[in-house]
Motif scaffolding. Structure first.
Motif, mmCIF file in Angstrom:
data_model
loop_
_atom_site.group_PDB
_atom_site.id
_atom_site.type_symbol
_atom_site.label_atom_id
_atom_site.label_comp_id
_atom_site.label_asym_id
_atom_site.label_seq_id
_atom_site.Cartn_x
_atom_site.Cartn_y
_atom_site.Cartn_z
ATOM 1 N N TRP A 33 -16.678 -58.497 56.473
ATOM 2 C CA TRP A 33 -16.010 -57.297 56.983
ATOM 3 C C TRP A 33 -14.484 -57.410 56.962
ATOM 4 O O TRP A 33 -13.799 -56.469 56.560
ATOM 5 N N PRO A 77 -17.609 -54.037 52.548
ATOM 6 C CA PRO A 77 -18.028 -52.627 52.500
ATOM 7 C C PRO A 77 -17.044 -51.746 51.726
ATOM 8 O O PRO A 77 -17.463 -50.865 50.954
ATOM 9 N N LYS A 115 -17.827 -49.720 48.270
ATOM 10 C CA LYS A 115 -17.598 -48.275 48.097
ATOM 11 C C LYS A 115 -16.753 -48.008 46.856
ATOM 12 O O LYS A 115 -17.024 -47.075 46.089
ATOM 13 N N PRO A 170 -24.916 -48.465 49.935
ATOM 14 C CA PRO A 170 -24.605 -49.001 51.263
ATOM 15 C C PRO A 170 -25.556 -50.137 51.638
ATOM 16 O O PRO A 170 -26.752 -50.080 51.322
ATOM 17 N N TRP A 222 -21.481 -48.058 58.157
ATOM 18 C CA TRP A 222 -20.936 -47.866 56.816
ATOM 19 C C TRP A 222 -19.784 -46.860 56.819
ATOM 20 O O TRP A 222 -18.765 -47.057 56.153
#
Length: 379
Positions: A163, A169, A173, A179, A186
């Motif tokens: 993270w 994430p 994207k 996801p 998300w």
């Protein structure tokens, strides 16, 4: 139980270890010195179920048990049973307190001849097996808890890195990938990086904006009063005291000696003057795993006595996510941390029970059946 006083040589074989082989991080076998595991290697010089005895130095007489083949260095002694009941003899040697057999004022030493002649009250083979099973079951559960906690720690560490370090994430994207978090999590991550290489909307802050390093307090060994409060130095717990300096969960950071060492302590504790302890308005879990990524162990500012300068650490820059992400991370990790706390508490209780039963079983003060009942009730 019937006990027969016998010299250890009747049941045990001793031989010195050998100089350490080349050590590699991903080696197949643990390498043992007089102070326990000191690394890994692809070579071994002893088979499974080895008793390791510290032979020289401040750890003279220390004991370790390896279920797997291992390498024992030349500052330790390899001990093996002649009757395939090595685990019983590990506990029997623990009960004998081998450090009392050392000689030499400058450099303590235990030699094989002294060990061979040492007399031990020895029960029959069948009873030795049962005693090893009772005490071993407690150590096996302690070891299972340790390995479970290592897995939970690794999960928390991996989540933090994904993270807040690798920006997983956001990177996913940007790459148009599916996801891999719950929808409500998300959507908390932006879909692009800014010109500084951090997720859009995140800030660049210094460490002093996130947490505070507080100085521990001097507590010489002679001033400690017997109690249950762990005393922390830069090498970890150094003893116990009857009074706490810190009464809330905290992070201990090595300041002098083992620079940058990190310890999470949920109990009240007493950090001494070789460490900092952390306070913050943010969740402790976020602070702990953030500190792990900063390389504090490499920030030694004193060649003579390694030291961590607080002001230098405070100036470190970190990418700071929105508060909702920090708290979402903490909510996930809190469940894992609670399991770790439970396992640690159980292991302390089991270790106390093992240490209580050990001398009683080895002296015949309690019967095997009585000990089995005590362990069953504690399960």
């Amino acid at each position: 139980m019937l006990f027969t006083p016998l010299p250890l040589a009747e049941n045990l074989e001793f031989r010195n270890g050998k100089s350490s082989p080349e050590r590699i991080d991903n080696g197949e076998f643990f390498v043992y010195g007089s102070n326990g595991i000191i690394g890994k290697s692809n070579k071994n010089n002893s088979s499974k179920n080895t008793i390791i005895i510290g032979r020289v130095g401040s750890y003279c007489g220390s004991l370790y048990y390896s279920k797997r083949p291992c390498w024992v260095t030349d500052n330790a002694i390899i001990c093996k049973s002649k009757n395939n009941d090595d685990r019983f003899w590990y506990y029997a040697l623990l009960n004998l307190n081998l450090s009392r057999l050392s000689s030499g004022s400058g450099q303590p030493l235990i030699n094989q001849s002294v060990l061979q002649k040492t007399v031990c009250k020895t029960p029959p083979f069948e009873d030795r097996q049962k005693i090893a099973s009772i005490l071993g079951s407690l150590d096996d559960k302690i070891d299972l808890n340790r390995r479970t906690n290592e897995t939970l720690e690794a999960m928390a560490r991996a989540l933090f890195r994904d993270w807040f370090v690798d920006f997983g994430p956001t990177q996913a994207k940007m790459a148009g990938e599916a996801p891999y978090l719950a929808p409500e999590l998300w959507e908390l991550f932006p879909d692009r990086l800014d010109d500084e290489g951090k997720p859009e909307g995140w800030e660049l802050r210094r460490l002093h904006d996130i947490l505070e390093f507080n100085y521990g307090k001097s507590l010489p060994t002679q001033k400690r009063i017997k109690g249950e409060i762990p005393v922390y130095g830069s090498g970890g717990v150094t003893g116990l005291h009857n009074e706490a300096l810190v009464t809330t969960p905290t992070i201990i950071v090595g300041r002098k000696g083992t620079v940058g060492a990190l310890y999470w302590e949920n109990r009240t504790c007493f950090p001494i003057d070789t460490v900092f302890y952390v306070t913050s308005k943010l969740p402790l879990s976020y602070c702990f795993y953030l500190l792990e990524t900063l390389g504090l162990e490499n920030m030694n500012t004193d060649a003579a006595v390694p030291g961590l300068n607080r002001d230098n650490a405070y100036r470190l820059e970190v990418f700071y996510p929105p508060a909702v992400l920090i708290h979402s991370f903490a909510n996930i990790v809190e469940n894992w941390r609670n399991k770790i706390i439970t396992n640690e508490s159980e292991s302390r209780t089991l270790a106390q029970l093992r240490d209580l039963l050990l001398p009683k079983l080895m002296s015949g003060e309690i019967s095997i059946r009585e000990a089995e009942k005590i362990v069953e009730d504690a399960a």
